[in-house]
Design a protein around this motif. Structure first.
Motif, PDB file in Angstrom:
ATOM      1  N   ASP B  92       0.871  -1.172   0.000  1.00 34.42           N
ATOM      2  CA  ASP B  92       0.000   0.000   0.000  1.00 34.42           C
ATOM      3  C   ASP B  92       0.912   1.227   0.000  1.00 34.42           C
ATOM      4  N   PHE B  93       0.682   2.084  -0.993  1.00 34.90           N
ATOM      5  CA  PHE B  93       1.516   3.287  -1.105  1.00 34.90           C
ATOM      6  C   PHE B  93       0.711   4.504  -0.671  1.00 34.90           C
ATOM      7  N   SER B  94       0.042   4.411   0.456  1.00 32.83           N
ATOM      8  CA  SER B  94      -0.728   5.569   0.904  1.00 32.83           C
ATOM      9  C   SER B  94       0.153   6.441   1.798  1.00 32.83           C
ATOM     10  N   GLU B  95      -0.451   7.491   2.344  1.00 32.27           N
ATOM     11  CA  GLU B  95       0.292   8.472   3.116  1.00 32.27           C
ATOM     12  C   GLU B  95       1.181   7.816   4.175  1.00 32.27           C
ATOM     13  N   LYS B  96       2.270   8.513   4.496  1.00 32.87           N
ATOM     14  CA  LYS B  96       3.105   8.057   5.598  1.00 32.87           C
ATOM     15  C   LYS B  96       2.284   8.097   6.872  1.00 32.87           C
ATOM     16  N   PHE B  97       2.577   7.191   7.789  1.00 33.20           N
ATOM     17  CA  PHE B  97       1.886   7.189   9.075  1.00 33.20           C
ATOM     18  C   PHE B  97       2.936   7.465  10.141  1.00 33.20           C
ATOM     19  N   ASN B  98       2.696   8.477  10.957  1.00 31.86           N
ATOM     20  CA  ASN B  98       3.728   8.919  11.905  1.00 31.86           C
ATOM     21  C   ASN B  98       5.076   9.101  11.219  1.00 31.86           C
ATOM     22  N   PHE B  99       5.057   9.757  10.100  1.00 27.10           N
ATOM     23  CA  PHE B  99       6.259  10.075   9.318  1.00 27.10           C
ATOM     24  C   PHE B  99       6.962   8.840   8.758  1.00 27.10           C
ATOM     25  N   SER B 100       6.305   7.699   8.773  1.00 24.98           N
ATOM     26  CA  SER B 100       6.990   6.483   8.339  1.00 24.98           C
ATOM     27  C   SER B 100       6.232   5.749   7.241  1.00 24.98           C
ATOM     28  N   ARG B 101       6.960   5.261   6.274  1.00 22.02           N
ATOM     29  CA  ARG B 101       6.448   4.332   5.267  1.00 22.02           C
ATOM     30  C   ARG B 101       7.637   3.488   4.840  1.00 22.02           C
ATOM     31  N   PRO B 102       7.734   2.237   5.168  1.00 22.30           N
ATOM     32  CA  PRO B 102       6.711   1.441   5.850  1.00 22.30           C
ATOM     33  C   PRO B 102       6.516   1.865   7.302  1.00 22.30           C
ATOM     34  N   SER B 103       5.294   1.667   7.776  1.00 24.95           N
ATOM     35  CA  SER B 103       4.969   1.969   9.159  1.00 24.95           C
ATOM     36  C   SER B 103       4.853   0.663   9.943  1.00 24.95           C
ATOM     37  N   ILE B 104       5.572   0.629  11.065  1.00 18.06           N
ATOM     38  CA  ILE B 104       5.518  -0.560  11.939  1.00 18.06           C
ATOM     39  C   ILE B 104       4.108  -0.699  12.508  1.00 18.06           C
ATOM     40  N   ASP B 105       3.517   0.425  12.925  1.00 13.98           N
ATOM     41  CA  ASP B 105       2.149   0.408  13.462  1.00 13.98           C
ATOM     42  C   ASP B 105       1.184  -0.275  12.498  1.00 13.98           C
ATOM     43  N   ILE B 106       1.263   0.100  11.242  1.00 15.56           N
ATOM     44  CA  ILE B 106       0.307  -0.406  10.255  1.00 15.56           C
ATOM     45  C   ILE B 106       0.469  -1.908  10.048  1.00 15.56           C
ATOM     46  N   THR B 107       1.694  -2.379   9.932  1.00 18.39           N
ATOM     47  CA  THR B 107       1.888  -3.822   9.723  1.00 18.39           C
ATOM     48  C   THR B 107       1.484  -4.619  10.962  1.00 18.39           C
ATOM     49  N   PHE B 108       1.889  -4.156  12.130  1.00 17.67           N
ATOM     50  CA  PHE B 108       1.517  -4.872  13.362  1.00 17.67           C
ATOM     51  C   PHE B 108      -0.008  -4.967  13.476  1.00 17.67           C
ATOM     52  N   SER B 109      -0.692  -3.829  13.271  1.00 18.02           N
ATOM     53  CA  SER B 109      -2.161  -3.808  13.428  1.00 18.02           C
ATOM     54  C   SER B 109      -2.843  -4.701  12.406  1.00 18.02           C
ATOM     55  N   SER B 110      -2.291  -4.698  11.188  1.00 14.76           N
ATOM     56  CA  SER B 110      -2.889  -5.510  10.130  1.00 14.76           C
ATOM     57  C   SER B 110      -2.665  -7.000  10.397  1.00 14.76           C
ATOM     58  N   ALA B 111      -1.460  -7.354  10.803  1.00  8.75           N
ATOM     59  CA  ALA B 111      -1.122  -8.775  10.987  1.00  8.75           C
ATOM     60  C   ALA B 111      -1.927  -9.406  12.115  1.00  8.75           C
ATOM     61  N   VAL B 112      -2.150  -8.632  13.186  1.00  8.20           N
ATOM     62  CA  VAL B 112      -2.824  -9.237  14.334  1.00  8.20           C
ATOM     63  C   VAL B 112      -4.302  -9.509  14.029  1.00  8.20           C
ATOM     64  N   LYS B 113      -4.856  -8.793  13.040  1.00  9.68           N
ATOM     65  CA  LYS B 113      -6.234  -9.087  12.645  1.00  9.68           C
ATOM     66  C   LYS B 113      -6.328 -10.469  12.012  1.00  9.68           C
ATOM     67  N   ILE B 114      -5.243 -10.916  11.395  1.00  6.89           N
ATOM     68  CA  ILE B 114      -5.251 -12.211  10.725  1.00  6.89           C
ATOM     69  C   ILE B 114      -4.767 -13.318  11.672  1.00  6.89           C
ATOM     70  N   PHE B 115      -3.689 -13.074  12.392  1.00 10.20           N
ATOM     71  CA  PHE B 115      -3.050 -14.133  13.185  1.00 10.20           C
ATOM     72  C   PHE B 115      -3.476 -14.122  14.660  1.00 10.20           C
ATOM     73  N   LYS B 116      -4.261 -13.093  15.050  1.00  7.22           N
ATOM     74  CA  LYS B 116      -4.844 -13.022  16.401  1.00  7.22           C
ATOM     75  C   LYS B 116      -3.813 -13.288  17.501  1.00  7.22           C
ATOM     76  N   GLU B 117      -4.159 -14.239  18.403  1.00 11.49           N
ATOM     77  CA  GLU B 117      -3.307 -14.437  19.583  1.00 11.49           C
ATOM     78  C   GLU B 117      -1.977 -15.117  19.224  1.00 11.49           C
ATOM     79  N   ASN B 118      -1.844 -15.578  18.010  1.00  9.96           N
ATOM     80  CA  ASN B 118      -0.577 -16.199  17.599  1.00  9.96           C
ATOM     81  C   ASN B 118       0.384 -15.203  16.956  1.00  9.96           C
ATOM     82  N   THR B 119       0.136 -13.920  17.220  1.00 11.60           N
ATOM     83  CA  THR B 119       1.012 -12.868  16.719  1.00 11.60           C
ATOM     84  C   THR B 119       2.066 -12.519  17.769  1.00 11.60           C
TER      85      THR B 119
END
Lengths: 285, 187
Positions: B92-119
């Motif tokens: 995803d090439f959308s706006e930087k998040f907290n001045f970052s692209r890639p954003s750690i926040d975005i990947t962490f939040s996205s991954a935990v939706k899929i892998f839940k408690e196994n993240t």
């Protein structure tokens, strides 16, 4: 902007179907992770406290749709982005295009136009601009107006100039625009061969045959099925031996088209193979 | 493949990765995703550098790349890395998040939706607060959060922010990270 997560998957799905039915804009096959972020983002920016509020606004206020589309579609772009891609176009693709009496280029998802001006500059420097037509399309009419104007923030020119030089640019980049306060207005001779039009990759069909189609960082927002559909649209719109240019992390590798195209360099540029080669290949297959 | 191990880092974290990667088990049963802040240009050398340090396969993924166990995915520069329900990668090439692209926040939040408690999500050395929101999301979904011990970090701001602003389950020294990851292997 990440939390609170205002949207449940099923609700989002329902809303996207409603928008498609009401307005004909179909986002149902956009990549889920990404569109959910975009919708969450618009809720935050426009201060909706619940998903229901956003839905109400969208269904009851058709004028809000335009705003929604602008925010849902990503319009981040720059001139000569990934200079090595433009260098490959200049060195490997444009010389091949010179063999055609008229060159038709389709830039799909042109956003605010930075890429089409980049292409026009290369065409000018390779002496092809007089016989080239640039069809620049986007789903979003308001970005097309900006693209037509060819006026970009002066603050970007340093980056664009560096990109231009790294892409093999031959001139003074500043020769291509007139600076006016905070803006750079690109020269009219670059615009003469550009045709801007709305085109929705999801629902609209092929409208011409091209020797070069460029679509960068658009397909990443589509799910696999929609990607396949759009690849087919590009295939139908590309002449034999035509070229297809994608974003630096987009690939034909996971697509059916892969066997009929070969990548011409380490850049994300593929060339459509001739019909007979395709037959031989599919026989072997 | 139910588990995902996420690593986010910024200034000073490459050194840690170069120490951790050689110690990783050659047959990990889950994928690792690394989100590093780096310069905007395409720097393929980093993939090569990391690849040279491990027998695991380090990949800078294309869009729609499927996750496979034992692979290490390095977020490409200038794209956010998201995960889809079918365990493929969306870029995803959308706006930087907290001045970052890639954003750690975005990947962490996205991954935990899929892998839940196994993240599992680990924050390394760095000079900004990226990752805090992501760690909160991981914790909210009962995943496991980890931070590099700030004393060992070249730039301690990022792990300190992680520890003070979100609930961290494990604080690890660089020498302990590989052992922790290897123990997650299911035989």
């Amino acid at each position: 902007m990440i939390e609170p997560d205002l949207i449940r998957d099923e609700e989002l799905e329902k809303l996207l179907i409603e928008i498609a039915e009401l307005y004909g804009y179909d986002f149902t096959q956009y990549s889920k992770a990404s569109i959910k972020r975009r919708v969450n983002r618009i809720c935050v920016i426009d201060k909706f406290t619940s998903f229901a509020e956003l839905r109400y606004q969208l269904i009851k206020q058709p004028s809000y749709l335009q705003r929604f589309i602008e925010e849902i579609t990503v319009n981040v772009t720059e001139m000569f982005r990934d200079p090595s891609f433009y260098k490959a176009l200049r060195d490997d693709v444009f010389p091949q295009l010179d063999t055609y009496p008229i060159i038709r280029i389709w830039l799909a998802g042109c956003s605010t136009g930075e890429e089409v001006y980049s292409l026009a500059i290369i065409a000018k420097e390779t002496n092809l601009i007089q016989k080239t037509l640039f069809y620049a399309t986007d789903i979003n009419p308001s970005v097309l107006e900006k693209a037509r104007d060819g006026i970009f923030p002066i603050s970007q020119m340093k980056l664009y100039s560096e990109n231009y030089i790294n892409s093999g640019g031959l001139k003074n980049f500043s020769d291509y625009y007139t600076a006016n306060y905070d803006f750079a207005r690109f020269n009219d001779d670059l615009k003469q061969k550009m045709i801007f039009s709305t085109h929705n990759l999801v629902s609209d069909r092929s409208f011409n045959e091209f020797q070069l189609i460029i679509c960068r960082n658009v397909l990443i927002y589509f799910d696999k099925d929609l990607q396949a559909k759009v690849f087919k649209l590009f295939d139908d719109s590309l002449e034999h031996l035509g070229f297809l240019g994608l974003g630096s992390k987009e690939t034909l590798r996971f697509s059916q088209l892969d066997k009929h195209y070969h990548q011409i360099s380490t850049e994300k540029i593929w060339r459509k193979q001739k019909e007979d080669k395709r037959l031989i290949k599919s026989n072997n297959f | 493949m139910d588990t995902i191990f996420l690593i986010g880092g910024s200034a000073g974290s490459l050194k840690v990765l170069l120490e951790v990667l050689p110690e990783l088990s050659a047959n990990l049963t889950f994928p690792i995703i690394i989100i590093l802040h780096r310069k905007g240009y395409v720097d393929s050398q980093l993939v090569n550098l990391l690849n040279a340090k491990t027998s695991l396969n380090v990949i800078e993924p294309d869009d729609k790349e499927p996750l496979s166990p034992g692979n290490i995915y390095l977020a490409p520069p200038d794209y956010h890395l998201l995960l889809e329900q079918d365990k493929t990668i969306s870029l995803d090439f959308s706006e930087k998040f907290n001045f970052s692209r890639p954003s750690i926040d975005i990947t962490f939040s996205s991954a935990v939706k899929i892998f839940k408690e196994n993240t599992f999500a680990l924050i390394l050395s760095g000079a900004n607060a990226d990752g805090v929101e992501g760690l909160k999301a991981v914790k909210a979904n009962n995943g496991t959060t980890l931070a590099q011990n700030p004393i060992t970090a070249e730039v301690n701001y990022m792990p300190l922010q992680a520890i003070t602003q979100s609930k961290i389950d494990f604080v690890l020294n660089p020498s302990e990270i590989a052992t922790f990851i290897n123990k997650l292997n299911v035989s």
